[in-house]
Design a protein around this motif. Structure first.
Motif, PDB file in Angstrom:
ATOM      1  N   ILE A   1      14.276   1.342  -8.878  1.00 41.42           N
ATOM      2  CA  ILE A   1      15.094   0.809  -9.965  1.00 41.42           C
ATOM      3  C   ILE A   1      15.375   1.973 -10.919  1.00 41.42           C
ATOM      4  CG2 ILE A   1      15.139  -0.780 -11.938  1.00 41.42           C
ATOM      5  CD1 ILE A   1      12.838  -1.508  -9.032  1.00 41.42           C
ATOM      6  N   HIS A   2      16.638   2.171 -11.264  1.00 44.17           N
ATOM      7  CA  HIS A   2      17.026   3.255 -12.163  1.00 44.17           C
ATOM      8  C   HIS A   2      17.446   2.641 -13.494  1.00 44.17           C
ATOM      9  CE1 HIS A   2      17.392   6.116  -8.694  1.00 44.17           C
ATOM     10  NE2 HIS A   2      17.501   4.948  -8.079  1.00 44.17           N
ATOM     11  N   VAL A   3      16.690   2.942 -14.538  1.00 43.28           N
ATOM     12  CA  VAL A   3      16.979   2.355 -15.842  1.00 43.28           C
ATOM     13  C   VAL A   3      17.512   3.454 -16.753  1.00 43.28           C
ATOM     14  CG1 VAL A   3      16.060   1.006 -17.754  1.00 43.28           C
ATOM     15  CG2 VAL A   3      15.016   0.827 -15.480  1.00 43.28           C
ATOM     16  N   PRO A   4      18.740   3.304 -17.256  1.00 39.89           N
ATOM     17  CA  PRO A   4      19.268   4.341 -18.138  1.00 39.89           C
ATOM     18  C   PRO A   4      18.532   4.343 -19.479  1.00 39.89           C
ATOM     19  CG  PRO A   4      20.794   2.495 -18.011  1.00 39.89           C
ATOM     20  CD  PRO A   4      19.679   2.195 -17.043  1.00 39.89           C
ATOM     21  N   ALA A   5      18.433   5.527 -20.088  1.00 43.12           N
ATOM     22  CA  ALA A   5      17.781   5.628 -21.391  1.00 43.12           C
ATOM     23  C   ALA A   5      18.579   4.827 -22.417  1.00 43.12           C
ATOM     24  CB  ALA A   5      17.681   7.088 -21.814  1.00 43.12           C
ATOM     25  N   ARG A   6      17.847   4.153 -23.281  1.00 52.39           N
ATOM     26  CA  ARG A   6      18.517   3.382 -24.331  1.00 52.39           C
ATOM     27  C   ARG A   6      18.845   4.330 -25.480  1.00 52.39           C
ATOM     28  NH1 ARG A   6      14.982  -0.909 -27.621  1.00 52.39           N
ATOM     29  NH2 ARG A   6      16.174  -0.893 -29.550  1.00 52.39           N
ATOM     30  N   ALA A   7      20.098   4.336 -25.890  1.00 57.50           N
ATOM     31  CA  ALA A   7      20.530   5.220 -26.970  1.00 57.50           C
ATOM     32  C   ALA A   7      19.744   4.927 -28.240  1.00 57.50           C
ATOM     33  CB  ALA A   7      22.027   5.036 -27.220  1.00 57.50           C
ATOM     34  N   VAL A   8      19.535   5.960 -29.041  1.00 62.35           N
ATOM     35  CA  VAL A   8      18.782   5.794 -30.285  1.00 62.35           C
ATOM     36  C   VAL A   8      19.454   4.770 -31.194  1.00 62.35           C
ATOM     37  CG1 VAL A   8      17.906   7.011 -32.311  1.00 62.35           C
ATOM     38  CG2 VAL A   8      17.968   8.166 -30.103  1.00 62.35           C
TER      39      VAL A   8
ATOM     40  N   GLY B   1       0.789  -1.224   0.000  1.00 63.80           N
ATOM     41  CA  GLY B   1       0.000   0.000   0.000  1.00 63.80           C
ATOM     42  C   GLY B   1       0.825   1.280   0.000  1.00 63.80           C
ATOM     43  N   LEU B   2       2.151   1.163   0.019  1.00 62.08           N
ATOM     44  CA  LEU B   2       2.977   2.363   0.167  1.00 62.08           C
ATOM     45  C   LEU B   2       3.086   3.141  -1.143  1.00 62.08           C
ATOM     46  CD1 LEU B   2       5.853   0.970   2.428  1.00 62.08           C
ATOM     47  CD2 LEU B   2       3.692   2.067   3.100  1.00 62.08           C
ATOM     48  N   ALA B   3       2.419   4.277  -1.177  1.00 65.16           N
ATOM     49  CA  ALA B   3       2.373   5.071  -2.407  1.00 65.16           C
ATOM     50  C   ALA B   3       3.765   5.522  -2.841  1.00 65.16           C
ATOM     51  CB  ALA B   3       1.462   6.273  -2.204  1.00 65.16           C
ATOM     52  N   ALA B   4       4.653   5.726  -1.864  1.00 69.25           N
ATOM     53  CA  ALA B   4       6.000   6.224  -2.193  1.00 69.25           C
ATOM     54  C   ALA B   4       6.769   5.241  -3.073  1.00 69.25           C
ATOM     55  CB  ALA B   4       6.785   6.483  -0.911  1.00 69.25           C
ATOM     56  N   LEU B   5       6.354   3.969  -3.045  1.00 70.86           N
ATOM     57  CA  LEU B   5       7.060   2.955  -3.846  1.00 70.86           C
ATOM     58  C   LEU B   5       6.351   2.695  -5.171  1.00 70.86           C
ATOM     59  CD1 LEU B   5       8.055   0.370  -1.067  1.00 70.86           C
ATOM     60  CD2 LEU B   5       9.404   2.255  -2.002  1.00 70.86           C
ATOM     61  N   LYS B   6       5.350   3.512  -5.482  1.00 67.04           N
ATOM     62  CA  LYS B   6       4.606   3.294  -6.730  1.00 67.04           C
ATOM     63  C   LYS B   6       4.889   4.378  -7.757  1.00 67.04           C
ATOM     64  CE  LYS B   6       0.912   0.750  -4.434  1.00 67.04           C
ATOM     65  NZ  LYS B   6      -0.504   0.671  -4.066  1.00 67.04           N
ATOM     66  N   ARG B   7       6.005   5.085  -7.575  1.00 60.32           N
ATOM     67  CA  ARG B   7       6.253   6.169  -8.505  1.00 60.32           C
ATOM     68  C   ARG B   7       6.916   5.664  -9.771  1.00 60.32           C
ATOM     69  NH1 ARG B   7      11.498   9.061  -7.226  1.00 60.32           N
ATOM     70  NH2 ARG B   7      12.804   7.415  -6.355  1.00 60.32           N
ATOM     71  N   ALA B   8       6.790   6.433 -10.806  1.00 58.69           N
ATOM     72  CA  ALA B   8       7.468   6.154 -12.068  1.00 58.69           C
ATOM     73  C   ALA B   8       7.764   7.501 -12.696  1.00 58.69           C
ATOM     74  CB  ALA B   8       6.584   5.315 -12.985  1.00 58.69           C
ATOM     75  N   GLU B   9       9.029   7.887 -12.709  1.00 53.87           N
ATOM     76  CA  GLU B   9       9.399   9.201 -13.222  1.00 53.87           C
ATOM     77  C   GLU B   9      10.526   9.041 -14.218  1.00 53.87           C
ATOM     78  OE1 GLU B   9      10.561  10.827  -9.516  1.00 53.87           O
ATOM     79  OE2 GLU B   9       8.494  10.750  -8.763  1.00 53.87           O
ATOM     80  N   SER B  10      10.395   9.733 -15.342  1.00 56.77           N
ATOM     81  CA  SER B  10      11.495   9.656 -16.294  1.00 56.77           C
ATOM     82  C   SER B  10      12.074  11.036 -16.528  1.00 56.77           C
ATOM     83  CB  SER B  10      11.026   9.045 -17.611  1.00 56.77           C
ATOM     84  OG  SER B  10      10.195   9.936 -18.285  1.00 56.77           O
ATOM     85  N   SER B  11      13.385  11.056 -16.659  1.00 52.87           N
ATOM     86  CA  SER B  11      14.061  12.282 -17.076  1.00 52.87           C
ATOM     87  C   SER B  11      14.681  11.960 -18.426  1.00 52.87           C
ATOM     88  CB  SER B  11      15.126  12.655 -16.050  1.00 52.87           C
ATOM     89  OG  SER B  11      16.101  11.638 -16.018  1.00 52.87           O
ATOM     90  N   ARG B  12      15.522  12.836 -18.910  1.00 52.36           N
ATOM     91  CA  ARG B  12      16.125  12.599 -20.211  1.00 52.36           C
ATOM     92  C   ARG B  12      17.033  11.358 -20.169  1.00 52.36           C
ATOM     93  NH1 ARG B  12      19.664  15.480 -23.786  1.00 52.36           N
ATOM     94  NH2 ARG B  12      20.968  15.602 -21.929  1.00 52.36           N
ATOM     95  N   ASP B  13      17.713  11.163 -19.034  1.00 54.06           N
ATOM     96  CA  ASP B  13      18.728  10.116 -18.976  1.00 54.06           C
ATOM     97  C   ASP B  13      18.240   8.801 -18.410  1.00 54.06           C
ATOM     98  OD1 ASP B  13      20.277  12.247 -19.660  1.00 54.06           O
ATOM     99  OD2 ASP B  13      20.951  12.614 -17.599  1.00 54.06           O
ATOM    100  N   GLU B  14      17.240   8.876 -17.536  1.00 47.95           N
ATOM    101  CA  GLU B  14      16.880   7.625 -16.890  1.00 47.95           C
ATOM    102  C   GLU B  14      15.432   7.618 -16.431  1.00 47.95           C
ATOM    103  OE1 GLU B  14      19.189   6.884 -13.343  1.00 47.95           O
ATOM    104  OE2 GLU B  14      17.941   8.221 -12.144  1.00 47.95           O
ATOM    105  N   LEU B  15      14.984   6.388 -16.190  1.00 51.76           N
ATOM    106  CA  LEU B  15      13.651   6.154 -15.656  1.00 51.76           C
ATOM    107  C   LEU B  15      13.830   5.638 -14.232  1.00 51.76           C
ATOM    108  CD1 LEU B  15      10.528   5.505 -15.979  1.00 51.76           C
ATOM    109  CD2 LEU B  15      11.265   3.270 -16.820  1.00 51.76           C
ATOM    110  N   VAL B  16      13.053   6.188 -13.319  1.00 56.66           N
ATOM    111  CA  VAL B  16      13.100   5.689 -11.943  1.00 56.66           C
ATOM    112  C   VAL B  16      11.767   5.027 -11.633  1.00 56.66           C
ATOM    113  CG1 VAL B  16      13.457   6.242  -9.514  1.00 56.66           C
ATOM    114  CG2 VAL B  16      14.655   7.554 -11.280  1.00 56.66           C
ATOM    115  N   LEU B  17      11.815   3.747 -11.332  1.00 56.40           N
ATOM    116  CA  LEU B  17      10.600   3.000 -11.013  1.00 56.40           C
ATOM    117  C   LEU B  17      10.617   2.621  -9.541  1.00 56.40           C
ATOM    118  CD1 LEU B  17      10.355   0.486 -14.006  1.00 56.40           C
ATOM    119  CD2 LEU B  17       9.017   2.578 -13.666  1.00 56.40           C
ATOM    120  N   GLY B  18       9.536   2.903  -8.854  1.00 53.83           N
ATOM    121  CA  GLY B  18       9.410   2.430  -7.486  1.00 53.83           C
ATOM    122  C   GLY B  18       9.315   0.923  -7.477  1.00 53.83           C
TER     123      GLY B  18
END
Lengths: 277, 401
Positions: free
Chosen positions: A169-176, A55-72
């Motif tokens: 989990i921090h996933v780096p952006a996959r290069a084009v 039930g912890l909302a803090a672990l349900k985030r999903a945010e992406s920036s230019r370089d990486e995706l952060v998944l709770g």
């Protein structure tokens, strides 16, 4: 087939969860329960306390920036499969997620839970290592980050310390220019893989990450995989893929059975072909 | 027992249940909704599939306590559902069921496919239904029925429902507990378990044919005769085996003991006895053992054959182990022999390292937590079996977390 009795807590936030974990050495964290549930039912695991973090909302985030995706840690396989989370891997993660177990399992099974369970045959263990992902681990003492390939240390053995959980989990952006290939062999659709091949090849940058997974222990992760392609990674990497080197790597990892090695090499070759397609 | 509040088939429900109560047992035993079937009870067969917040979930590995505030729909709640009505008609027409045991779960999964995958062909339908086992029909009629409903709806231009209608992140059914944080922790009615063990060591240790055999080899920088003598010192050998303890004074030909093995979150403790045979002429030996793990109600028979081979001109020894075992009970149900290999490899490495240290007069390294008691080679056996044991249980599907 019914679990042994356990106490159950639903902490109100992450710190409360970590405190419960720290206070009770035999406590187990449960998220979607798709790995722990069967083990509880089979009584292979009999914790005194189950701490439900689902039930912890803090672990349900999903945010992406230019370089990486952060998944709770609580993002589910179905969340990724359906595209409810942003994607920085140009479909690579969606494809992996869609083929994990079954839909009813994907609706509850989480990416953080799967990693924490550290089953060598689990998809994220291999796929995220190939994608170069990193994990944030948190305990009451603070947070640290670790590459996925350093996180899984053996069959069901992770680098998690007592009182520590996977937070993100921090996933780096996959290069084009980067090609992705992922293949696995399962005796039955949805069941555990007997072989996994994952490749991230960037011919433009002349780099390749290759993972040979589901080998019953931590996967073989080759971060600089030029040797698998005759010494250099170029546009013709599919033709240059050297099955003999792959076979040697697998033998070095302790797989003596030639048939099993053949399956692993074939699955890896499929992943390479998929990347080049 | 604590109060669990949720909604089942659009009815608010407030019922006492233990934390360990699965959602399946909750609807069946507390609400008498027996249309939800239990098959494997570890998430493999799909018979228990229900809708949890609108999407399919395994009710056998989802605990009712984790569904506080969630919406559950069982097969009984789908009587008026439009898609399920179409599927029922198609199942009837295509003979998509015989005994009916899998049908409730099959309909829940099929409904999800119909809603999400308007373009599914036969292959995608088969993949989509692969988590629901049917032992009667051979699936042909089921696949045909689902395909016909999908095609009819496509012809009627009915739009798909992306993600099955789910829009939020996280496990289905989670996050609906009323906030507040002052909830009482749920305590089980914890009965005292039966006392740990009377002596579980069997009198007779039978021969057997192992179901699985695995070979291990390690080398020691000591002469074979010295290693062979060491192998006869059961207490010392036991001390080198991580997790092994003796439960009775060892005799040259028989050892009683226990070995604790841990694989990830799984812990097992096998108690039993082993028979020891040695042949000084060939520097070889055999240990045949039998043991049980009370917690998992599993039993194992194991056999370790060892042979000492001189290497480096007799200055060192290669220890060749052939470990055979048969496992029955809970741990055997989940067939993952591969994981055992990894565990056995780690244990043998620890054993070999400790043997070397012991024979060189160095202190043993604390390899295993807890007890390094005194145990013999049996340990080998035991531990190997445990290992196997462990290795086999994880039956889960595809790395689901």
């Amino acid at each position: 087939m019914k679990p042994a009795p356990f106490s159950y807590e639903r902490p109100r936030d992450l710190n409360a969860a970590l405190a419960m974990l720290a206070a009770n050495g035999s406590a187990k964290i449960i998220a979607g329960g798709q790995s722990l549930g069967p083990m509880l039912n089979l009584r292979l695991v009999q914790p005194e306390l189950v701490v439900d973090i689902s039930g912890l909302a803090a672990l349900k985030r999903a945010e992406s920036s230019r370089d990486e995706l952060v998944l709770g840690a609580l993002v589910t396989h179905a969340d990724i499969e359906d595209g409810r989370t942003p994607d920085v891997t140009r479909g690579a993660m969606r494809g992996v997620a869609a083929n994990i177990a079954y839909r009813a399992v994907r609706n509850r099974g989480t990416i953080g839970g799967s990693l924490s369970h550290a089953d060598p045959a689990a998809d994220w263990v291999s796929a995220l290592a190939a994608l170069g992902a990193r994990l944030t681990l948190r305990s009451l003492a603070g947070a640290r980050t670790l590459a996925v390939e350093a996180f899984v240390v053996g069959a069901l053995e992770s680098a998690l310390h007592a009182g520590e959980i996977v937070e993100a989990i921090h996933v780096p952006a996959r290069a084009v220019s980067a090609h992705w290939g992922y293949a696995k062999s399962c005796r039955k659709t949805g069941e555990f893989a007997h072989a996994i091949g994952a490749v991230l090849v960037d011919p433009a940058a002349a780099t390749a990450r290759v993972v040979i997974g589901a080998i019953d222990t931590a996967p073989i992760v080759v971060t600089d995989a030029a040797e698998l392609f005759g010494g250099r990674v170029g546009a013709d990497y599919k033709q240059r893929f050297d099955a003999r080197i792959a076979d040697l790597l697998i033998a070095k990892a302790g797989i003596n059975d030639a048939v099993r090695r053949h399956i692993h090499v074939s699955v890896l070759k499929r992943a390479v072909h998929e990347a080049a397609a | 027992m604590n109060t669990i509040t949720l909604s089942v088939n659009h009815r608010a429900v407030e019922v006492l249940a233990e934390p360990r109560t699965s959602l399946a047992d909750f609807v069946r035993d507390k609400l008498d909704l027996t249309g939800t079937h239990l098959g494997c009870e570890h998430g493999v067969c799909g018979a228990c599939t229900v809708l949890l917040d609108g999407v399919p979930a395994r009710s056998c590995i989802t605990y009712a306590a984790a569904c506080q505030g969630a919406d559950i729909t069982t097969i009984e709640g789908l009587d008026e559902d439009e898609v399920t009505a179409e599927l029922r008609a198609a199942f009837t027409r295509e003979h998509a069921l015989q005994c009916g045991y899998c049908t409730p779960g099959m309909l829940v999964s099929a409904r999800d496919l119909v809603l999400r995958l308007p373009d599914a062909d036969e292959r995608r339908i088969r993949v989509g239904l692969s988590g629901n086992l049917c032992r009667c029909t051979g699936y042909v009629g089921i696949v045909r029925a689902v395909q016909s409903v999908i095609e009819t709806r496509r012809a009627r231009n009915i739009a798909p429902q992306a993600g099955g209608g789910r829009t939020i992140l996280g496990p289905a059914g989670s996050g609906r507990a009323t906030s507040g944080g002052n909830e009482q922790p749920l305590r089980p009615a914890r009965q005292e378990l039966a006392p740990a063990s009377e002596s579980s060591a069997p009198d007779v240790i039978p021969d057997f044919t192992p179901a699985t055999v695995l070979d291990q080899r390690f080398t020691l920088p000591h002469a074979p005769a010295k290693v062979f003598a060491m192998f006869d010192d059961i207490k010392s050998i036991a001390a080198c085996l991580p997790g092994v303890s003796l439960t009775a004074p060892p005799k040259p030909e028989r050892v009683e003991g226990a070995i604790r093995v841990r694989l990830g979150p799984i812990a097992a403790a096998f108690e039993g006895a082993a028979r020891v045979e040695r042949d000084p002429a060939t520097l070889s030996g055999r240990i045949v053992g039998i043991g049980t793990d009370r917690r998992s109600r599993s039993a194992t028979q194991g056999e370790i054959c060892y042979r000492l081979v001189p290497i480096d001109g007799g200055a060192a020894t290669a220890v060749e182990l052939s470990i055979g075992y048969t496992l029955t009970g809970m741990l055997a149900q989940v067939g993952r022999p591969g994981l055992v290999r990894d565990l056995a490899g780690r244990l043998v490495a620890d054993f070999a390292g400790n043997l070397d240290r012991h024979m060189s007069g160095a202190p043993l390294r604390e390899v295993a937590p807890a007890e390094l008691g005194g145990l013999p080679i049996i340990f080998d056996v035991l531990r190997a079996r445990l290992a196997r044991v462990f290795g086999r249980f994880f039956a889960k599907r595809g790395g689901a977390g």
